[in-house]
Design an enzyme around this catalytic site. Sequence first.
Site, PDB file in Angstrom:
ATOM      1  N   CYS A   1     -70.872 -39.495  50.970  1.00 31.08           N
ATOM      2  CA  CYS A   1     -71.262 -38.393  50.094  1.00 31.08           C
ATOM      3  C   CYS A   1     -72.725 -38.480  49.677  1.00 31.08           C
ATOM      4  O   CYS A   1     -73.271 -37.510  49.156  1.00 31.08           O
ATOM      5  CB  CYS A   1     -70.362 -38.336  48.865  1.00 31.08           C
ATOM      6  SG  CYS A   1     -70.412 -39.830  47.861  1.00 31.08           S
TER       7      CYS A   1
ATOM      8  N   HIS B   1     -81.321 -53.325  55.795  1.00 30.86           N
ATOM      9  CA  HIS B   1     -80.885 -52.077  55.158  1.00 30.86           C
ATOM     10  C   HIS B   1     -79.365 -51.966  55.155  1.00 30.86           C
ATOM     11  O   HIS B   1     -78.755 -51.693  54.112  1.00 30.86           O
ATOM     12  CB  HIS B   1     -81.502 -50.882  55.881  1.00 30.86           C
ATOM     13  CG  HIS B   1     -80.997 -49.564  55.377  1.00 30.86           C
ATOM     14  ND1 HIS B   1     -81.363 -49.039  54.156  1.00 30.86           N
ATOM     15  CD2 HIS B   1     -80.104 -48.678  55.920  1.00 30.86           C
ATOM     16  CE1 HIS B   1     -80.742 -47.882  53.965  1.00 30.86           C
ATOM     17  NE2 HIS B   1     -79.976 -47.649  55.013  1.00 30.86           N
TER      18      HIS B   1
ATOM     19  N   SER C   1     -59.783 -41.201  51.587  1.00 31.26           N
ATOM     20  CA  SER C   1     -59.936 -42.472  50.884  1.00 31.26           C
ATOM     21  C   SER C   1     -60.483 -42.291  49.469  1.00 31.26           C
ATOM     22  O   SER C   1     -60.015 -42.942  48.530  1.00 31.26           O
ATOM     23  CB  SER C   1     -60.855 -43.400  51.686  1.00 31.26           C
ATOM     24  OG  SER C   1     -62.123 -42.799  51.892  1.00 31.26           O
TER      25      SER C   1
ATOM     26  N   GLN D   1     -66.427 -48.919  47.680  1.00 26.51           N
ATOM     27  CA  GLN D   1     -65.919 -47.923  48.624  1.00 26.51           C
ATOM     28  C   GLN D   1     -66.744 -47.881  49.906  1.00 26.51           C
ATOM     29  O   GLN D   1     -66.241 -47.532  50.973  1.00 26.51           O
ATOM     30  CB  GLN D   1     -65.931 -46.541  47.953  1.00 26.51           C
ATOM     31  CG  GLN D   1     -65.201 -45.458  48.728  1.00 26.51           C
ATOM     32  CD  GLN D   1     -63.703 -45.658  48.729  1.00 26.51           C
ATOM     33  OE1 GLN D   1     -63.191 -46.506  48.013  1.00 26.51           O
ATOM     34  NE2 GLN D   1     -63.006 -44.885  49.536  1.00 26.51           N
TER      35      GLN D   1
ATOM     36  N   ARG E   1     -75.245 -40.307  51.827  1.00 27.89           N
ATOM     37  CA  ARG E   1     -76.132 -40.748  52.910  1.00 27.89           C
ATOM     38  C   ARG E   1     -75.634 -40.259  54.260  1.00 27.89           C
ATOM     39  O   ARG E   1     -74.431 -40.075  54.465  1.00 27.89           O
ATOM     40  CB  ARG E   1     -76.279 -42.265  52.931  1.00 27.89           C
ATOM     41  CG  ARG E   1     -75.097 -43.044  53.461  1.00 27.89           C
ATOM     42  CD  ARG E   1     -75.347 -44.545  53.452  1.00 27.89           C
ATOM     43  NE  ARG E   1     -75.536 -45.016  52.090  1.00 27.89           N
ATOM     44  CZ  ARG E   1     -76.699 -45.419  51.579  1.00 27.89           C
ATOM     45  NH1 ARG E   1     -77.776 -45.455  52.337  1.00 27.89           N
ATOM     46  NH2 ARG E   1     -76.794 -45.804  50.326  1.00 27.89           N
TER      47      ARG E   1
END
Length: 529
Positions: free
Chosen positions: A50, A99, A195, A116, A52
């Site tokens: 949500c 990263h 999920s 998550q 990236r």
Amino acid sequence: MSLLVVGLSHRSAPVSALERAALPAEQRAKLARDALVAEPAVEAAVLSTCNRVELYADVDKFHAGVAELSTLLARHTGVPLDELTPYLYVHYEDRAVHHLFTVACGLDSMVVGEGQILAQIKDALALGQELHTAGRLLNDLFQQALRVGKRAHSETGIDKAGQSLVTFGLEQLAGDASVERWAAGKRALVIGAGSMSSLAATTLARAGVAEVAVANRTLERAERLATSLVEQARGHGMDLVNGSANGHGNDLPEVGSPGHGSAFGPAAGVAGLVAVPDQPHHACLAGVPTPDGTCRARPADEAGTVAPARGAWRAGLVARAVPMTEVATELAAADIVVSCTGATGLVLDAEALRAAVGQRPDRPLALLDLAMPRDIDAAAHRLDGVRLVDIESLAEASADAPMAADVDQVRAIVSAEVTAFGAAQRAAHITPTVVALRTMAASVVASEISRLDGRLPDLDDKQRAEITQTVRRVVDKLLHAPTVRVKQLAATPGGAGYADALRELFDLDPEAVAAVSRADGNHPKRGRA
């Protein structure tokens, strides 16, 4: 080959740009496949959440790789390249590894420390494996990222910074009150059964809501989630199979009998069970069914408005599935709505919200939109009695959130793991060359022993074996120190050139080296997290 990641996130782009760039599941698969068609890339994986959208690839040319991956992201998100480019970031080789490990630990999340992201990384890897777009490098990278993330959560207190975006969003809705006190006894509607929606439903149940209705396009998935909530509630002290809760074997009135109806439906039950006989899509998910098709349960707890202890499950929990066609009806009855679907358009528009509010003028409605692109019309902000928290407002709130005390410790873990991963990859890069060298040496020994047999045909088997063993020992001793040392040197930064030097010095067949690499990449132990 070298690792490259091109992407955008809440740290590089406003939520409006992220919303435009959001990728539905089918588009992620197409992006990964198309990346392999691009000339610079031989492996690809897509990480989309949500907040990236990132494309990882194993490329042989940096500048061409950046150009091609950026173009692919623009094409598949539908955002023109000139508009997308200002928000894109690029990480290469060790910086790309750093990263992803940072992302896996929750340090780059909107809510620092949320867990998550690990499930989302695992999903990205699973998709790459299913499509066969993730090869040896990306399999190694993503599996190690999962291990690093788990290590950070187990060895530090980073979870305390914020366990999930769900809890952070509920905290914003609760204001000065605790989530448990604010949510206790309320009715919740969860839209979606993925999920994040599952996490939202579980979090609300644990916070003490009285009812959870789950709406989803596929009713079966909603039913599974509702059933799961009931089973979890049973595991927290409610023995529903025996018709009692909290160990009390009270006589059980029928669900739907006078005084025991649910605001979520004319015959919805209590104590974690649901039955609406006149609506066939509902089901008795737990409890004691009766011959006439109703469910039996103990009365709702009269003290249900008292906030439960943190982590407690309300004894009178109702969990049930409803089709998306009934969302408008459920909306009018709900106190809390959490929505996180993969829809490309609005799930709740302003008209639906206005109609729901009109049926409940004296009750406030709390909305939490965790979808990207958004599920709930932003115009909800302007409706009286409605409080909307969405990704945009969460991004603003997270900017002011205090940093966890364990962040420095997690950063140290990430740095150490990046160094170890880089060394392992560089060492693995030279292994095929070393194997090819030893294979060539063994071939030379075999050839010379064969020539010796022709020159000295009178050698018996014992003599021939002794000579063969002696020559092999000589070759092994000559190769041992150089091959051990070259592996050590190859593991250091910039050590990739030692493999090239070894191939040149011993005139190794490039195809022989490539064959070893292919065999290693197809090893049965590779490819699953």
